[in-house]
Design a protein around this motif. Structure first.
Motif, PDB file in Angstrom:
ATOM      1  N   VAL A  22       0.837  -1.203   0.000  1.00  0.00           N
ATOM      2  CA  VAL A  22       0.000   0.000   0.000  1.00  0.00           C
ATOM      3  C   VAL A  22       0.872   1.252   0.000  1.00  0.00           C
ATOM      4  N   GLY A  23       1.913   1.259   0.806  1.00  0.00           N
ATOM      5  CA  GLY A  23       2.815   2.411   0.851  1.00  0.00           C
ATOM      6  C   GLY A  23       3.495   2.658  -0.482  1.00  0.00           C
ATOM      7  N   THR A  24       3.906   1.589  -1.152  1.00  0.00           N
ATOM      8  CA  THR A  24       4.522   1.733  -2.470  1.00  0.00           C
ATOM      9  C   THR A  24       3.521   2.298  -3.467  1.00  0.00           C
ATOM     10  N   GLY A  25       2.288   1.828  -3.392  1.00  0.00           N
ATOM     11  CA  GLY A  25       1.251   2.352  -4.286  1.00  0.00           C
ATOM     12  C   GLY A  25       1.002   3.832  -4.057  1.00  0.00           C
ATOM     13  N   VAL A  26       0.927   4.239  -2.803  1.00  0.00           N
ATOM     14  CA  VAL A  26       0.713   5.654  -2.488  1.00  0.00           C
ATOM     15  C   VAL A  26       1.909   6.482  -2.949  1.00  0.00           C
ATOM     16  N   LEU A  27       3.098   5.977  -2.718  1.00  0.00           N
ATOM     17  CA  LEU A  27       4.303   6.679  -3.153  1.00  0.00           C
ATOM     18  C   LEU A  27       4.306   6.854  -4.669  1.00  0.00           C
ATOM     19  N   PHE A  28       3.985   5.795  -5.399  1.00  0.00           N
ATOM     20  CA  PHE A  28       3.913   5.899  -6.855  1.00  0.00           C
ATOM     21  C   PHE A  28       2.824   6.870  -7.284  1.00  0.00           C
TER      22      PHE A  28
END
Length: 144
Positions: A22-28
């Motif tokens: 989820v954090g990677t998705g938000v960062l992207f």
């Protein structure tokens, strides 16, 4: 004999992996996704001109859609009966126009408004010119 990890450890790994995803998705989402201005800047000139030309039409359609939603939400009937937009699944409503705003009429009224503004501006300029001419109107034979 292999040591079995405790249950809480396995669940902690699951939550950690999910949080990383989820954090990677938000960062992207915040870093890779272009803004609206950047996206419009990448359009070809023809598409950009069409976008700018129809911007007000889309805003008018959005306003009309909000009006329809408010009207439909105030009714106790189902959406497909209360709203003016026909359902594509109903046989007698399939050929109804799904346009919220008549584009031709919208462009025509917009053009008429622009013409009226130009005429008003020209009238104001002519009145200003007449006023200036009246102020500076002196007989040519008088020097004082």
């Amino acid at each position: 004999m292999s040591a079995v990890k405790p249950l809480w450890y396995r669940w902690a790994r699951v939550y950690f992996a999910g949080g990383c995803l989820v954090g990677t998705g938000v960062l992207f989402w915040y870093t890779i996704r272009p803004t609206d201005e950047q996206l419009i800047a990448r359009f070809s000139p023809e598409v950009k001109a069409d976008y700018e030309r129809n911007k007000e039409l889309r805003q008018q359609e959005q306003k009309r859609l909000i009006e329809i939603v408010k009207e439909t939400s105030s009714s106790s009937d189902p959406i497909w009966k209360a709203g003016p937009i026909g359902s594509p699944f109903e046989k007698e409503q399939r050929n109804l126009s799904m346009e919220l705003v008549d584009a031709e009429l919208f462009h025509k009224t917009k053009h008429e408004e622009q013409q009226k503004q130009e005429i008003d501006r020209a009238n104001e300029e002519s009145k200003e010119a007449e006023r200036l001419m009246q102020q500076n109107k002196k007989p040519w034979w008088k020097f004082f």
